[in-house]
Every structure is written in C-alpha cells, then in structure tokens.
Design an enzyme around this catalytic site. Structure first.
Site, PDB file in Angstrom:
ATOM      1  N   GLU A  34       1.426  -6.564 -13.819  1.00 29.90           N
ATOM      2  CA  GLU A  34       2.096  -5.328 -14.256  1.00 29.90           C
ATOM      3  C   GLU A  34       3.376  -5.087 -13.478  1.00 29.90           C
ATOM      4  O   GLU A  34       4.175  -4.210 -13.840  1.00 29.90           O
ATOM      5  CB  GLU A  34       1.150  -4.133 -14.098  1.00 29.90           C
ATOM      6  CG  GLU A  34       1.099  -3.509 -12.730  1.00 29.90           C
ATOM      7  CD  GLU A  34       0.381  -4.342 -11.676  1.00 29.90           C
ATOM      8  OE1 GLU A  34       0.511  -4.031 -10.480  1.00 29.90           O
ATOM      9  OE2 GLU A  34      -0.308  -5.324 -12.048  1.00 29.90           O
ATOM     10  N   HIS A  47       0.174  -9.352  -9.240  1.00 34.83           N
ATOM     11  CA  HIS A  47       0.297  -8.151 -10.073  1.00 34.83           C
ATOM     12  C   HIS A  47       1.101  -8.423 -11.344  1.00 34.83           C
ATOM     13  O   HIS A  47       2.328  -8.332 -11.342  1.00 34.83           O
ATOM     14  CB  HIS A  47       0.962  -7.031  -9.274  1.00 34.83           C
ATOM     15  CG  HIS A  47       0.077  -6.409  -8.258  1.00 34.83           C
ATOM     16  ND1 HIS A  47      -0.668  -5.281  -8.507  1.00 34.83           N
ATOM     17  CD2 HIS A  47      -0.201  -6.776  -6.993  1.00 34.83           C
ATOM     18  CE1 HIS A  47      -1.367  -4.965  -7.425  1.00 34.83           C
ATOM     19  NE2 HIS A  47      -1.103  -5.867  -6.495  1.00 34.83           N
ATOM     20  N   PHE A  78      -5.624 -10.263   2.006  1.00 36.51           N
ATOM     21  CA  PHE A  78      -6.830 -11.078   1.971  1.00 36.51           C
ATOM     22  C   PHE A  78      -6.713 -12.074   0.824  1.00 36.51           C
ATOM     23  O   PHE A  78      -5.948 -11.863  -0.120  1.00 36.51           O
ATOM     24  CB  PHE A  78      -8.069 -10.202   1.763  1.00 36.51           C
ATOM     25  CG  PHE A  78      -8.409  -9.346   2.952  1.00 36.51           C
ATOM     26  CD1 PHE A  78      -9.390  -9.725   3.850  1.00 36.51           C
ATOM     27  CD2 PHE A  78      -7.739  -8.145   3.168  1.00 36.51           C
ATOM     28  CE1 PHE A  78      -9.698  -8.938   4.943  1.00 36.51           C
ATOM     29  CE2 PHE A  78      -8.035  -7.349   4.262  1.00 36.51           C
ATOM     30  CZ  PHE A  78      -9.021  -7.745   5.155  1.00 36.51           C
ATOM     31  N   GLN A 127     -10.642 -10.488  -5.952  1.00 32.25           N
ATOM     32  CA  GLN A 127     -11.471 -10.834  -4.804  1.00 32.25           C
ATOM     33  C   GLN A 127     -12.919 -10.389  -5.013  1.00 32.25           C
ATOM     34  O   GLN A 127     -13.858 -11.101  -4.618  1.00 32.25           O
ATOM     35  CB  GLN A 127     -10.882 -10.202  -3.544  1.00 32.25           C
ATOM     36  CG  GLN A 127      -9.499 -10.733  -3.198  1.00 32.25           C
ATOM     37  CD  GLN A 127      -8.719  -9.823  -2.263  1.00 32.25           C
ATOM     38  OE1 GLN A 127      -9.269  -8.874  -1.691  1.00 32.25           O
ATOM     39  NE2 GLN A 127      -7.427 -10.103  -2.106  1.00 32.25           N
ATOM     40  N   SER A 142      -2.587   0.057  -2.925  1.00 30.25           N
ATOM     41  CA  SER A 142      -2.954  -1.130  -2.160  1.00 30.25           C
ATOM     42  C   SER A 142      -2.379  -1.104  -0.751  1.00 30.25           C
ATOM     43  O   SER A 142      -2.842  -1.837   0.129  1.00 30.25           O
ATOM     44  CB  SER A 142      -2.485  -2.394  -2.883  1.00 30.25           C
ATOM     45  OG  SER A 142      -3.140  -2.556  -4.112  1.00 30.25           O
ATOM     46  N   GLY A 171      -7.530  -2.615   1.638  1.00 29.36           N
ATOM     47  CA  GLY A 171      -8.638  -2.914   2.521  1.00 29.36           C
ATOM     48  C   GLY A 171      -9.319  -4.247   2.278  1.00 29.36           C
ATOM     49  O   GLY A 171      -8.894  -5.064   1.456  1.00 29.36           O
ATOM     50  N   CYS A 181      -5.890  -8.568  -8.160  1.00 27.61           N
ATOM     51  CA  CYS A 181      -5.742  -8.397  -6.717  1.00 27.61           C
ATOM     52  C   CYS A 181      -7.086  -8.148  -6.038  1.00 27.61           C
ATOM     53  O   CYS A 181      -7.889  -9.067  -5.925  1.00 27.61           O
ATOM     54  CB  CYS A 181      -4.735  -7.276  -6.429  1.00 27.61           C
ATOM     55  SG  CYS A 181      -3.983  -7.389  -4.787  1.00 27.61           S
ATOM     56  N   LEU A 182      -7.378  -6.927  -5.578  1.00 25.07           N
ATOM     57  CA  LEU A 182      -8.675  -6.649  -4.971  1.00 25.07           C
ATOM     58  C   LEU A 182      -9.793  -6.895  -5.977  1.00 25.07           C
ATOM     59  O   LEU A 182     -10.871  -7.372  -5.609  1.00 25.07           O
ATOM     60  CB  LEU A 182      -8.719  -5.209  -4.448  1.00 25.07           C
ATOM     61  CG  LEU A 182      -9.935  -4.800  -3.619  1.00 25.07           C
ATOM     62  CD1 LEU A 182     -10.074  -5.666  -2.369  1.00 25.07           C
ATOM     63  CD2 LEU A 182      -9.850  -3.319  -3.229  1.00 25.07           C
ATOM     64  N   ASN A 237       0.926  -8.304  -3.484  1.00 25.67           N
ATOM     65  CA  ASN A 237       0.661  -7.365  -2.403  1.00 25.67           C
ATOM     66  C   ASN A 237      -0.787  -7.498  -1.972  1.00 25.67           C
ATOM     67  O   ASN A 237      -1.664  -6.834  -2.500  1.00 25.67           O
ATOM     68  CB  ASN A 237       0.957  -5.928  -2.851  1.00 25.67           C
ATOM     69  CG  ASN A 237       0.479  -4.914  -1.828  1.00 25.67           C
ATOM     70  OD1 ASN A 237       0.272  -5.236  -0.666  1.00 25.67           O
ATOM     71  ND2 ASN A 237       0.294  -3.685  -2.253  1.00 25.67           N
ATOM     72  N   GLY A 282      -6.323  -2.738  -5.066  1.00 24.02           N
ATOM     73  CA  GLY A 282      -6.660  -1.703  -4.100  1.00 24.02           C
ATOM     74  C   GLY A 282      -6.473  -2.178  -2.668  1.00 24.02           C
ATOM     75  O   GLY A 282      -6.146  -3.339  -2.415  1.00 24.02           O
TER      76      GLY A 282
END
Length: 372
Positions: free
Chosen positions: A345, A343, A302, A261, A51, A231, A257-258, A299, A229
């Site tokens: 984990e 996260h 966005f 989104q 990430s 970006g 996370c990503l 982390n 991930g």
C-alpha cells in the site's frame, strides 16, 4: 525561530554514545528504540504509521517540515513515533494544500523533536552497531539521570505493542453493499491498506488485536487479512491462533509485515530481531514467481527465519529482499494464503506491489465462484 535562541538537546544511545543538537522548541525527554528511515518524502505518513510505535525516528533526508502537514496524509489517529531526530527542521513551509507547519503539529501531539544533529554520523553508527534503545532530551545537564531513565526502557525484543495501537472496538470501512466482505485483524493497521481494499470493491470490518477467530468469522467474511504493526511478533499468541484457524479451514488470507510474521509463526517458522531493520521507500525485492524486480516501501525490525522457511514443506518463498536476501514474501502450498514482509500500500512509496491487493481479491472471488 532563530538558530541561536534554540535550546540545546542531545541523543543518548544505550551504549553511552552521545550526539548533540538543538531543540525545535518542544522541551522534554522521550525514549524508544532508535531507527532510521531513508525515504526522501512522506514524513507525515511515516510519523503516523502504527508500526513505528515505541521508536525514535532518525530522518536521513536532510530537510524535514519543508512542505508542512496535511490532515489527509495520516496513516492512523495520530503520531505514533516516540520522537524525531533530524538534521534541518523547517519552521516555515511552502505548499498550497498544507494545513499548517510541522512544529505546531508536533506541539499538538506533544512530540519531542530535535534537529541540528549530525544524522549522517548517527545513522552510520547505528548501521555499524545495530538497533538499540536511546533517549532524546533537552535536559542536557542531567546525563546521569538520563542514563538511569534509559536503562529502564524495555528491549524491543519480546515486546508486545499491538495492544497499544489497535482499535478498541470493531469498525467498518467501504461500501456495505460491496460484493466482497473482509475481516481484518488490526495489530497496527495503516489507513491506506483499508483504502486499497475498499477501492477494489471490498467491505471491511476491522477487529481489535485480541479478537478470536470466531469473532472474525461472525462477520461472515469472504476473506481474512492480518495487518502490519509494531513490536515483536512472537508474543502475539492470539493473532497466531487466529492465523492457524483460518489456514486450517483453507480460507483466503493475506498478511502484511507483522501479519506476515504472524502467519510464518503459525507454521512453526521462527522470527528474529534484525541487526538493523528495513525502513524506507526504495528497497529492492525480487518476485520469484515472475522474475520481476519491485521497488518497495518497508518498515520492520524483525524477519522470519529463511532456513526454516526453506525447510518447511508447506511453505514456499515468493519474494526475497535483494540487499540481504531475507524472506520478503511467502505462500502456503495447497492453501489460499500468502503474505509479504513489505508494504504494497506504500504511503509513502512506490506502487510496484499494489498488484498484491488484486491478487488477494482474485483469490477471494475464485473461492466465492466455487462455492456458488
């Protein structure tokens, strides 16, 4: 290495601000979006978290490298940050089970790192002025050239980076005789996510970022997972389509996370780049379903739009970040789908939220029981 023999180095921000420091002994120049992590430990896991790809990491902990490195404490196949900025860099380490020192590990991965920077002042500046691109270099006499190089670095907003960190070929994790099979879409997956699923009795097939739903379905899985991930999530058109197909079929789906989104985008909820992201291992989150607080590892730069989430009749907010009230978790009403912005984990971080993996496995077992 003696302090006085070390080469000068600098941090140049996109707005022209400069912070000076010293090279840790690896000369060169590196660029990326500058960000900071407030964790007091776990630097090796942070440096290898996919990430963080494309980002220059500022460590707020004053000491980095003091416990060396261990080959078992990585979250991917190598270092993913673009460079490191820290206050005090330890060239020696003192831990029984370390495999070596941090400098040698950085040399192995050709990572530019600088220390002796006033990181308190730097982090304070970033907090006030927002995330921006930056460049770190030992070429302190060529600031004009560095400014030109920095001007060519693309903004993180609109940048697709999952393709840079995803697996090129599918692979398997866990016991092939396990009762539960999961197809995982890798858009920057951390190893500890896979370990958490495997230790709960799952056999996982991990697919590249641009895999189609039919690719994931070919494994005949009992559930689906979309990973964390780097970006901007909006360019991930293929992943968003995968989420839509899974949801349309009401199949068990979990996103982190990503991945969270991506699921939101599949439901018409937009995302936005934050003034400063959440990066650290002590972020407070409230579970709105239980009323309990959780200390979480986060982390991300966005987030999903809260107003649009609240207005969406098909989506319910399950978790909120207590510092800024951003959306930290959602579930889809009448669907077997949920996701979180943080996260569970950890690695590094607290274990308050590991129950989410149990919840995912429980969802899968409930569907399997109905189908049987």
């Amino acid at each position: 290495m003696k302090y006085q023999t070390r080469k000068k180095a600098l941090v140049l921000l996109a707005d022209g601000t400069i912070f000076y420091g010293k090279s840790v002994g690896i000369e060169g120049t590196s660029t990326g979006e500058i960000c900071f992590n407030t964790g007091m430990t776990g630097y090796q896991e942070i440096f290898t978290d996919p990430s963080y790809f494309g980002q220059l990491m500022v460590a707020t902990n004053a000491h980095i490298g003091n416990y060396g490195v261990n080959d078992n404490e990585v979250e991917s196949d190598g270092i993913k940050i673009s460079g490191l900025i820290c206050r005090n860099f330890s060239f020696t380490h003192s831990r029984v089970d370390s495999n070596g020192n941090l400098k040698d590990w950085f040399i192995k991965h050709n990572l530019v790192a600088i220390s002796d920077v006033d990181t308190r002042a730097l982090v304070s500046y970033i907090r006030d002025n927002g995330a921006m691109n930056a460049i770190i270099s030992t070429d302190v006499d060529n600031i004009g050239m560095l400014k030109k190089q920095l001007a060519e670095v693309p903004s993180m907003e609109g940048l697709e980076l999952a393709s840079k960190v995803s697996t090129k070929e599918p692979y398997f994790v866990g016991d092939e005789n396990a009762d539960i099979k999961i197809s995982a879409l890798d858009i920057g997956i951390k190893k500890n996510i896979l370990r958490n699923l495997a230790k709960r009795g799952a056999y996982i097939k991990v697919f590249p970022y641009n895999s189609s739903f039919s690719d994931l379905e070919s494994f005949n899985p009992d559930g689906y997972f979309i990973s964390n991930g780097p970006g901007d999530p909006e360019p991930l058109i293929e992943a968003i389509e995968v989420a839509k197909e899974i949801i349309k079929r009401d199949l068990p789906l979990f996103g982190i996370c990503l991945g969270h989104q991506v699921i939101a985008l599949s439901q018409g909820i937009s995302t936005y780049k934050m003034h400063n992201g959440h990066r650290g291992i002590n972020h407070p989150v409230k579970n709105l379903l239980t009323g309990k607080g959780e200390i979480t590892s986060q982390n991300h730069g966005f987030a999903i739009n809260r107003e649009e989430t609240e207005a969406n009749d098909n989506v319910a907010i399950t978790h909120v970040h207590l510092n800024d009230h951003t959306v930290a978790g959602i579930r889809l009403k009448n669907k077997n789908v949920f996701s979180v912005q943080y996260h569970p984990e950890a690695s590094p971080g607290p274990h308050d939220s590991e129950y989410l993996f149990d919840q995912f496995i429980s969802n899968i077992k409930s569907v399997k029981k109905v189908l049987s």
